[in-house]
Design a protein around this motif. Structure first.
Motif, PDB file in Angstrom:
ATOM      1  N   GLU A  44       0.825  -1.209   0.000  1.00 52.10           N
ATOM      2  CA  GLU A  44       0.000   0.000   0.000  1.00 52.10           C
ATOM      3  C   GLU A  44       0.861   1.261   0.000  1.00 52.10           C
ATOM      4  OE1 GLU A  44      -4.107  -1.381   2.169  1.00 52.10           O
ATOM      5  OE2 GLU A  44      -2.294  -1.240   3.415  1.00 52.10           O
ATOM      6  N   ALA A  47       2.002   1.678  -3.520  1.00 50.73           N
ATOM      7  CA  ALA A  47       0.865   2.130  -4.317  1.00 50.73           C
ATOM      8  C   ALA A  47       0.600   3.616  -4.078  1.00 50.73           C
ATOM      9  CB  ALA A  47      -0.380   1.301  -3.981  1.00 50.73           C
ATOM     10  N   HIS A  48       0.689   4.042  -2.827  1.00 49.93           N
ATOM     11  CA  HIS A  48       0.513   5.455  -2.489  1.00 49.93           C
ATOM     12  C   HIS A  48       1.585   6.305  -3.171  1.00 49.93           C
ATOM     13  CE1 HIS A  48       0.111   9.103  -0.043  1.00 49.93           C
ATOM     14  NE2 HIS A  48       1.406   8.995   0.220  1.00 49.93           N
ATOM     15  N   TYR A  51       0.752   6.651  -6.771  1.00 48.64           N
ATOM     16  CA  TYR A  51      -0.448   7.480  -6.921  1.00 48.64           C
ATOM     17  C   TYR A  51      -0.126   8.969  -6.760  1.00 48.64           C
ATOM     18  CZ  TYR A  51      -5.008   9.488  -5.745  1.00 48.64           C
ATOM     19  OH  TYR A  51      -6.138  10.271  -5.705  1.00 48.64           O
ATOM     20  N   ARG A  54       1.569  10.710  -9.560  1.00 50.41           N
ATOM     21  CA  ARG A  54       0.697  11.076 -10.669  1.00 50.41           C
ATOM     22  C   ARG A  54      -0.181  12.280 -10.360  1.00 50.41           C
ATOM     23  NH1 ARG A  54      -3.405   8.477 -11.243  1.00 50.41           N
ATOM     24  NH2 ARG A  54      -2.718   6.530 -10.336  1.00 50.41           N
ATOM     25  N   TRP A  79      -5.950   7.860   0.388  1.00 52.93           N
ATOM     26  CA  TRP A  79      -6.348   6.485   0.051  1.00 52.93           C
ATOM     27  C   TRP A  79      -6.762   6.363  -1.409  1.00 52.93           C
ATOM     28  CZ3 TRP A  79      -5.734   2.270   3.066  1.00 52.93           C
ATOM     29  CH2 TRP A  79      -5.416   2.501   4.411  1.00 52.93           C
ATOM     30  N   PHE A  81      -5.212   5.725  -3.956  1.00 52.77           N
ATOM     31  CA  PHE A  81      -4.540   4.641  -4.668  1.00 52.77           C
ATOM     32  C   PHE A  81      -5.317   3.336  -4.613  1.00 52.77           C
ATOM     33  CE2 PHE A  81      -3.099   4.331  -0.285  1.00 52.77           C
ATOM     34  CZ  PHE A  81      -3.234   2.980  -0.026  1.00 52.77           C
ATOM     35  N   GLU A  84      -7.400   2.245  -7.842  1.00 48.16           N
ATOM     36  CA  GLU A  84      -6.595   2.179  -9.056  1.00 48.16           C
ATOM     37  C   GLU A  84      -5.548   1.077  -9.028  1.00 48.16           C
ATOM     38  OE1 GLU A  84      -4.789   5.874  -9.956  1.00 48.16           O
ATOM     39  OE2 GLU A  84      -6.529   6.998  -9.295  1.00 48.16           O
ATOM     40  N   THR A  85      -5.097   0.718  -7.868  1.00 48.97           N
ATOM     41  CA  THR A  85      -3.976  -0.213  -7.784  1.00 48.97           C
ATOM     42  C   THR A  85      -4.384  -1.615  -7.362  1.00 48.97           C
ATOM     43  OG1 THR A  85      -3.509   0.546  -5.538  1.00 48.97           O
ATOM     44  CG2 THR A  85      -2.305   1.624  -7.330  1.00 48.97           C
ATOM     45  N   LEU A  93       3.801  -2.161  -9.297  1.00 48.56           N
ATOM     46  CA  LEU A  93       3.709  -0.864  -8.611  1.00 48.56           C
ATOM     47  C   LEU A  93       5.076  -0.192  -8.508  1.00 48.56           C
ATOM     48  CD1 LEU A  93       1.200  -1.887  -5.803  1.00 48.56           C
ATOM     49  CD2 LEU A  93       0.749  -0.298  -7.701  1.00 48.56           C
TER      50      LEU A  93
END
Length: 180
Positions: A44, A47-48, A51, A54, A79, A81, A84-85, A93
């Protein structure tokens, strides 16, 4: 120490490699576990990072350069991400984060920011007026915060296995940034 753009970029450029070196190809036991309720797993965190790469840092840089304090930054959904992930592997990732970071740093270098631009101000929805210098320094420290968080998450998995050494291992006693 004052924020120096070249030093900041050098640090930002190293983060994807540092994160990847620490966690790439670790088993699910390492990357899917967290530190407890309402905390993030390593996956996570990565992923964050992808995110916000972007939706946060460069969009805010551009907003400062284009609009100054006239337009407030969009609030960040920490949160964001999650949807989308979902279903992406840690490797995917990590690759996405590295690709997005390289693109963002290429764009940042291309802006050829000078002293005048670095003093420009923007408006954060919670913090109020901030400078471009502060935003860029925060980007670098955000990376370091999550590197620290990842090491803490990993260490947490062995909190009982280390037995009496826990008293000497500061990473197990740290209660810093967890999932927000």
């Amino acid at each position: 120490m004052e924020q120096e753009l070249g030093d900041t970029i050098a640090l930002l450029a190293r983060t994807p490699g540092a994160v990847g070196a620490l966690v790439r190809d670790l088993t699910e036991n390492w990357v899917a576990r967290n530190e407890g309720e309402k905390t993030w797993s390593v996956q996570e965190v990565v992923a964050h990072l992808a995110y916000v790469e972007r939706v946060d840092w460069m969009p805010r840089v551009r907003l400062i350069l284009e609009s100054g304090e006239e337009r407030t930054f969009e609030p960040l959904n920490r949160w964001g991400f999650a949807q989308e992930t979902r279903g992406k592997s840690l490797g995917a990732l990590l690759d996405e984060f590295a690709r997005l970071r390289a693109q963002n740093l290429e764009q940042l270098r291309g802006l050829r920011l000078g002293d005048r631009e670095m003093k420009l101000r923007g408006r954060h929805p919670a913090l109020g007026t901030i400078t471009l210098t502060e935003l860029l320094a925060a980007w670098a420290v955000h990376d370091l915060t999550h590197l620290h968080q990842i090491s803490r998450i990993l260490a947490h998995q062995y909190r009982e296995a280390v037995g009496p050494w826990a008293q000497y291992l500061g990473v197990l006693r740290c209660d810093g940034h967890s999932g927000e």
